[in-house]
Design an enzyme around this catalytic site. Structure first.
Site, PDB file in Angstrom:
ATOM      1  N   GLY A  16       4.737   1.236   4.810  1.00 42.54           N
ATOM      2  CA  GLY A  16       6.098   1.763   4.719  1.00 42.54           C
ATOM      3  C   GLY A  16       7.093   0.846   4.005  1.00 42.54           C
ATOM      4  O   GLY A  16       7.830   1.290   3.114  1.00 42.54           O
ATOM      5  N   SER A  37       2.867  -1.930  10.460  1.00 42.46           N
ATOM      6  CA  SER A  37       4.303  -2.064  10.725  1.00 42.46           C
ATOM      7  C   SER A  37       4.845  -3.474  10.469  1.00 42.46           C
ATOM      8  O   SER A  37       5.761  -3.936  11.152  1.00 42.46           O
ATOM      9  CB  SER A  37       4.647  -1.592  12.138  1.00 42.46           C
ATOM     10  OG  SER A  37       4.263  -0.237  12.304  1.00 42.46           O
ATOM     11  N   GLY A  76       2.034   2.456  10.728  1.00 40.21           N
ATOM     12  CA  GLY A  76       3.019   3.524  10.577  1.00 40.21           C
ATOM     13  C   GLY A  76       3.677   3.931  11.885  1.00 40.21           C
ATOM     14  O   GLY A  76       4.354   4.953  11.953  1.00 40.21           O
ATOM     15  N   ASN A 135       0.882  -1.170   0.000  1.00 39.59           N
ATOM     16  CA  ASN A 135       0.000   0.000   0.000  1.00 39.59           C
ATOM     17  C   ASN A 135       0.918   1.218   0.000  1.00 39.59           C
ATOM     18  O   ASN A 135       1.463   1.585   1.033  1.00 39.59           O
ATOM     19  CB  ASN A 135      -0.891  -0.033   1.248  1.00 39.59           C
ATOM     20  CG  ASN A 135      -1.757   1.209   1.379  1.00 39.59           C
ATOM     21  OD1 ASN A 135      -1.835   2.019   0.451  1.00 39.59           O
ATOM     22  ND2 ASN A 135      -2.399   1.366   2.530  1.00 39.59           N
ATOM     23  N   TRP A 136       1.086   1.799  -1.189  1.00 39.79           N
ATOM     24  CA  TRP A 136       2.045   2.912  -1.306  1.00 39.79           C
ATOM     25  C   TRP A 136       1.509   4.195  -0.663  1.00 39.79           C
ATOM     26  O   TRP A 136       2.263   5.145  -0.473  1.00 39.79           O
ATOM     27  CB  TRP A 136       2.365   3.190  -2.778  1.00 39.79           C
ATOM     28  CG  TRP A 136       3.143   2.117  -3.482  1.00 39.79           C
ATOM     29  CD1 TRP A 136       3.543   0.904  -2.985  1.00 39.79           C
ATOM     30  CD2 TRP A 136       3.621   2.171  -4.835  1.00 39.79           C
ATOM     31  NE1 TRP A 136       4.230   0.203  -3.947  1.00 39.79           N
ATOM     32  CE2 TRP A 136       4.295   0.951  -5.093  1.00 39.79           C
ATOM     33  CE3 TRP A 136       3.545   3.118  -5.857  1.00 39.79           C
ATOM     34  CZ2 TRP A 136       4.880   0.675  -6.322  1.00 39.79           C
ATOM     35  CZ3 TRP A 136       4.124   2.843  -7.093  1.00 39.79           C
ATOM     36  CH2 TRP A 136       4.791   1.632  -7.313  1.00 39.79           C
ATOM     37  N   LYS A 137       0.216   4.230  -0.382  1.00 40.92           N
ATOM     38  CA  LYS A 137      -0.411   5.451   0.165  1.00 40.92           C
ATOM     39  C   LYS A 137      -0.111   6.639  -0.759  1.00 40.92           C
ATOM     40  O   LYS A 137       0.000   6.452  -1.959  1.00 40.92           O
ATOM     41  CB  LYS A 137       0.029   5.682   1.616  1.00 40.92           C
ATOM     42  CG  LYS A 137      -0.184   4.430   2.468  1.00 40.92           C
ATOM     43  CD  LYS A 137      -0.071   4.660   3.937  1.00 40.92           C
ATOM     44  CE  LYS A 137      -0.282   3.331   4.662  1.00 40.92           C
ATOM     45  NZ  LYS A 137      -0.316   3.479   6.106  1.00 40.92           N
ATOM     46  N   HIS A 162      -9.713   1.459   4.444  1.00 39.96           N
ATOM     47  CA  HIS A 162      -8.471   1.676   5.197  1.00 39.96           C
ATOM     48  C   HIS A 162      -8.750   2.671   6.318  1.00 39.96           C
ATOM     49  O   HIS A 162      -9.506   3.624   6.148  1.00 39.96           O
ATOM     50  CB  HIS A 162      -7.379   2.193   4.264  1.00 39.96           C
ATOM     51  CG  HIS A 162      -6.039   2.180   4.915  1.00 39.96           C
ATOM     52  ND1 HIS A 162      -5.643   3.146   5.821  1.00 39.96           N
ATOM     53  CD2 HIS A 162      -5.017   1.293   4.830  1.00 39.96           C
ATOM     54  CE1 HIS A 162      -4.428   2.851   6.250  1.00 39.96           C
ATOM     55  NE2 HIS A 162      -4.026   1.735   5.676  1.00 39.96           N
ATOM     56  N   GLU A 170      -7.118   5.065   7.446  1.00 43.71           N
ATOM     57  CA  GLU A 170      -6.845   6.477   7.113  1.00 43.71           C
ATOM     58  C   GLU A 170      -8.019   7.087   6.356  1.00 43.71           C
ATOM     59  O   GLU A 170      -8.343   8.256   6.526  1.00 43.71           O
ATOM     60  CB  GLU A 170      -5.531   6.574   6.310  1.00 43.71           C
ATOM     61  CG  GLU A 170      -4.329   6.318   7.211  1.00 43.71           C
ATOM     62  CD  GLU A 170      -3.113   5.720   6.528  1.00 43.71           C
ATOM     63  OE1 GLU A 170      -3.018   5.775   5.284  1.00 43.71           O
ATOM     64  OE2 GLU A 170      -2.250   5.184   7.248  1.00 43.71           O
ATOM     65  N   GLU A 174      -5.958  -4.549  10.326  1.00 41.09           N
ATOM     66  CA  GLU A 174      -4.924  -3.550  10.571  1.00 41.09           C
ATOM     67  C   GLU A 174      -5.246  -2.791  11.851  1.00 41.09           C
ATOM     68  O   GLU A 174      -6.011  -1.827  11.817  1.00 41.09           O
ATOM     69  CB  GLU A 174      -4.853  -2.566   9.400  1.00 41.09           C
ATOM     70  CG  GLU A 174      -4.537  -3.213   8.073  1.00 41.09           C
ATOM     71  CD  GLU A 174      -3.904  -2.217   7.112  1.00 41.09           C
ATOM     72  OE1 GLU A 174      -2.808  -2.513   6.635  1.00 41.09           O
ATOM     73  OE2 GLU A 174      -4.481  -1.155   6.869  1.00 41.09           O
TER      74      GLU A 174
HETATM   75  P1  PGA Z   1       2.447   0.365   7.646  1.00 36.68           P
HETATM   76  O1  PGA Z   1       1.020   0.579   6.939  1.00 36.68           O
HETATM   77  O2  PGA Z   1       2.986  -0.931   7.131  1.00 36.68           O
HETATM   78  O3  PGA Z   1       3.276   1.552   7.199  1.00 36.68           O
HETATM   79  O4  PGA Z   1       2.207   0.352   9.103  1.00 36.68           O
HETATM   80  C1  PGA Z   1       0.138  -0.483   6.717  1.00 36.68           C
HETATM   81  C2  PGA Z   1      -1.115   0.041   6.078  1.00 36.68           C
HETATM   82  O5  PGA Z   1      -1.588   1.108   6.488  1.00 36.68           O
HETATM   83  O6  PGA Z   1      -1.679  -0.576   5.151  1.00 36.68           O
END
Ligand code: PGA
Length: 254
Positions: free
Chosen positions: A236, A214, A174, A9-11, A96, A98, A168
């Protein structure tokens, strides 16, 4: 049998040119692994989708990170599921945390997005997970169950076969703070049990449940030894081709 999956997931990272470079690097490394037992997915920003789909081999699938609730029309700035599918993408990440917290995506909005995605033959990576306070007050099972019931349990059995669930925990995204292997397994088993109660044991056994938060090249190996952790949704660490390919290698091994 359910699929083993490692999805990036490059966001909101990488310009178009940087994204193409990253996709090429990921492609070369993943191809070299010859990890045929793992479905590898890269989840890119919308504008990268078509270009990334062109530079990766069929072993890597492309995913969007969102799609519109509506089919088409006067919705300035939105991107429809049909548009996503027309780029050659096969997946879309929905729900997600976010998107839920920063963009106010409610269960009702997600029901519509999931419907649009499935109508356009996109498989859905549906994210669920509790915030820290919910875990500390032991509401995490209740919260995750409600996200499942209100977001995707309206689907038919046939539709549900096109859903991948990503657990998640928000406190692990993150933050560098990963759920312990035992916490991940416990929640994944709970999710599978909840799916079984609604759709039956066979469907539950065939549903891939990914861990995200993470997950990195160091901890992936231990997380993936759990029987109910079918893979990872990687933020990440998906921005570094070497780390991402090490996670694919870890998934392939078990
Ligand atoms: P992260 O993100 O690996 O940077 O914690 C995971 C995600 O939000 O899909």
């Amino acid at each position: 049998m359910r699929k083993k999956i490692v999805a990036g997931n490059w966001k909101m990272n990488k310009t178009l040119q940087e994204g193409i470079e990253l996709a090429k690097e990921v492609n070369a490394k993943v191809k070299a692994l010859n990890a045929q037992n793992v479905q590898v997915i890269v989840g890119t920003p919308f504008i990268h989708l078509a270009e990334v789909a062109k530079v990766v081999d069929p072993v890597i699938a492309v995913s969007a990170q969102n799609c519109a609730t509506e089919v088409s029309g006067a919705f300035t700035g939105e991107v429809s599921a049909a548009m996503v599918a027309s780029t050659g993408s096969r997946y879309v990440i929905l729900g997600h945390s976010e998107r839920r917290s920063y963009y106010g995506e409610t269960d009702a909005i997600l029901v519509k997005k999931v419907a649009r995605a499935l109508e356009n033959k996109l498989d859905v990576i549906f994210c669920v997970g509790e915030v820290l306070e919910e875990r500390e007050t032991e509401k995490h099972f209740e919260v995750v169950k409600s996200q499942l019931v209100n977001g995707i349990f309206n689907l038919s059995n046939e539709e549900f076969a096109h859903v991948i669930i990503a657990y998640e925990p928000v406190w692990a995204i993150g933050t560098g703070k990963t759920a312990t292997s035992a916490q991940a397994q416990e929640m994944h088993a709970f999710i599978r049990k909840t799916v079984a109660e609604k759709y039956g044991k066979e469907t539950a056994e065939n549903t891939s449940i990914l861990y995200g938060g993470s997950c990195n090249a160091k901890n992936a190996d231990e997380l993936f030894t759990n029987p109910d952790v079918d893979g990872g949704l990687i933020g990440g660490a998906s921005l570094k081709a070497e780390d991402f390919s090490l996670i694919v290698a870890a998934r392939s091994k078990h």
